[in-house]
Design a protein around this motif. Structure first.
Motif, mmCIF file in Angstrom:
data_model
loop_
_atom_site.group_PDB
_atom_site.id
_atom_site.type_symbol
_atom_site.label_atom_id
_atom_site.label_comp_id
_atom_site.label_asym_id
_atom_site.label_seq_id
_atom_site.Cartn_x
_atom_site.Cartn_y
_atom_site.Cartn_z
ATOM 1 N N PHE A 179 -31.216 -29.319 4.958
ATOM 2 C CA PHE A 179 -30.398 -28.252 5.976
ATOM 3 C C PHE A 179 -31.159 -27.284 6.469
ATOM 4 C CE2 PHE A 179 -30.334 -27.074 1.403
ATOM 5 C CZ PHE A 179 -30.557 -25.752 1.569
ATOM 6 N N THR A 180 -30.705 -26.362 7.550
ATOM 7 C CA THR A 180 -31.428 -25.164 8.271
ATOM 8 C C THR A 180 -30.292 -24.265 7.862
ATOM 9 O OG1 THR A 180 -32.733 -26.802 9.633
ATOM 10 C CG2 THR A 180 -32.410 -24.400 10.056
ATOM 11 N N ALA A 181 -31.020 -23.048 7.254
ATOM 12 C CA ALA A 181 -29.978 -21.850 7.069
ATOM 13 C C ALA A 181 -30.778 -20.463 7.388
ATOM 14 C CB ALA A 181 -29.694 -22.098 5.474
ATOM 15 N N ALA A 182 -29.853 -19.538 7.342
ATOM 16 C CA ALA A 182 -30.333 -18.131 7.650
ATOM 17 C C ALA A 182 -29.081 -17.297 6.867
ATOM 18 C CB ALA A 182 -30.259 -17.559 9.072
ATOM 19 N N SER A 183 -29.826 -16.202 6.151
ATOM 20 C CA SER A 183 -28.907 -15.285 5.620
ATOM 21 C C SER A 183 -29.661 -14.092 5.108
ATOM 22 C CB SER A 183 -28.428 -15.877 4.034
ATOM 23 O OG SER A 183 -27.500 -15.001 3.704
ATOM 24 N N LYS A 184 -29.151 -12.890 5.080
ATOM 25 C CA LYS A 184 -29.837 -11.759 4.501
ATOM 26 C C LYS A 184 -29.851 -11.730 3.163
ATOM 27 C CE LYS A 184 -28.835 -8.314 8.258
ATOM 28 N NZ LYS A 184 -28.158 -6.879 8.512
ATOM 29 N N ASP A 228 -30.743 -12.887 8.926
ATOM 30 C CA ASP A 228 -29.493 -13.627 9.538
ATOM 31 C C ASP A 228 -29.738 -14.334 10.825
ATOM 32 O OD1 ASP A 228 -29.310 -11.244 10.654
ATOM 33 O OD2 ASP A 228 -27.171 -10.914 10.365
ATOM 34 N N THR A 229 -30.910 -14.013 11.391
ATOM 35 C CA THR A 229 -31.291 -14.464 12.560
ATOM 36 C C THR A 229 -32.602 -15.560 12.566
ATOM 37 O OG1 THR A 229 -32.719 -12.427 13.152
ATOM 38 C CG2 THR A 229 -30.376 -12.463 13.763
ATOM 39 N N LEU A 230 -33.194 -15.428 11.476
ATOM 40 C CA LEU A 230 -34.364 -16.335 11.316
ATOM 41 C C LEU A 230 -34.055 -17.674 10.405
ATOM 42 C CD1 LEU A 230 -37.198 -13.865 10.754
ATOM 43 C CD2 LEU A 230 -36.747 -15.073 12.829
ATOM 44 N N TYR A 231 -34.175 -18.819 11.079
ATOM 45 C CA TYR A 231 -33.766 -19.909 10.324
ATOM 46 C C TYR A 231 -34.786 -20.737 9.595
ATOM 47 C CZ TYR A 231 -29.108 -19.730 12.360
ATOM 48 O OH TYR A 231 -27.713 -19.484 12.681
ATOM 49 N N GLN A 232 -34.530 -21.338 8.413
ATOM 50 C CA GLN A 232 -35.643 -22.020 7.828
ATOM 51 C C GLN A 232 -35.264 -23.355 7.407
ATOM 52 O OE1 GLN A 232 -37.382 -20.060 4.419
ATOM 53 N NE2 GLN A 232 -39.497 -20.561 5.318
ATOM 54 N N GLY A 291 -36.801 -17.355 0.331
ATOM 55 C CA GLY A 291 -35.926 -17.221 1.589
ATOM 56 C C GLY A 291 -36.449 -16.260 2.213
ATOM 57 N N LEU A 292 -35.978 -16.122 3.481
ATOM 58 C CA LEU A 292 -36.619 -14.956 4.476
ATOM 59 C C LEU A 292 -35.835 -13.730 4.520
ATOM 60 C CD1 LEU A 292 -37.098 -17.477 7.581
ATOM 61 C CD2 LEU A 292 -38.932 -16.487 6.150
ATOM 62 N N SER A 315 -33.425 -16.925 -2.871
ATOM 63 C CA SER A 315 -33.457 -15.531 -2.582
ATOM 64 C C SER A 315 -34.790 -15.174 -2.115
ATOM 65 C CB SER A 315 -33.050 -14.712 -3.722
ATOM 66 O OG SER A 315 -34.117 -14.842 -4.780
ATOM 67 N N THR A 316 -34.583 -13.850 -1.539
ATOM 68 C CA THR A 316 -35.861 -13.276 -1.219
ATOM 69 C C THR A 316 -37.090 -13.044 -2.462
ATOM 70 O OG1 THR A 316 -34.886 -10.998 -1.208
ATOM 71 C CG2 THR A 316 -34.957 -12.265 0.943
#
Length: 188
Positions: free
Chosen positions: A25-30, A80-84, A76-77, A53-54
């Motif tokens: 999956f590809t995801a983004a989240s703050k 919420d705008t950068l997907y990984q 994790g990044l 998590s970060t």
């Protein structure tokens, strides 16, 4: 912290026997991204939870922390705008009654998965359902698909894991019998 907003669905099912299955999956989240595998979604004792998590990545079995990876590349990044792109593989070996979970990332323009964390438990709970969850911030998902577990040639073992046959396994200090933090000299 445990996952919020889990939505279970018959469409989110895998069969972790016969060599294992992966969720890509590809995801983004703050905030945190959770993936929960379960035998029975209402029974938390059957949950295997992956928290991205970060700070790093953590695996929980029955809501108890079992292992972590804090390497920079595993995190994790926090945007919420950068997907990984991520993958999580689950393999239930009926012969030795064990369940192995792998966490990794698929770097851009690369077909090989980079494994950052691996853990094996001596149990088989037939975890066939999975759901995505969030922490304090929403998770954006795209390209969710299940696929067969990659063979050893398509896996790169990153910091804290080493190659063992066709798999990447958790690296612990030689004098330790297992470890909670991958690559650690401590069994705690």
């Amino acid at each position: 912290q445990m996952p919020c907003n889990l939505e279970w669905s018959n469409a989110h099912r895998i069969d972790p026997t016969n060599g294992g299955m992966c969720i890509h999956f590809t995801a983004a989240s703050k905030g945190d991204i959770f993936v929960v595998f379960a035998t029975s979604p209402d029974d938390h004792d059957t949950w295997l939870t992956v928290e991205i998590s970060t700070s790093g990545v953590a695996f929980y079995m029955a809501m108890r922390l079992v292992t972590t990876q804090f390497a920079k590349g595993a995190k994790g990044l926090g945007s919420d705008t950068l997907y990984q792109s991520y993958f999580i593989c689950l393999t239930e070996n009926l012969t030795d009654t064990s369940t192995t979970v792998l966490f990794g990332k698929t770097p851009d323009n690369e077909d090989r998965g980079h494994v950052w964390l691996s853990h094996t438990e001596l149990d088989i709970l037939s975890r066939k359902y999975y759901a995505f969850g969030s922490g304090e911030h929403p998770v954006k998902l795209m390209g969710v698909k299940s696929m067969a577990k990659p063979t050893g040639l398509n896996l790169v073992c990153r910091e804290g894991t080493i190659k063992d046959g066709d798999d990447c396994v958790k690296l612990c200090h030689s004098e330790c019998d297992g470890c909670r933090t991958t690559g650690s000299n401590s069994s705690r």
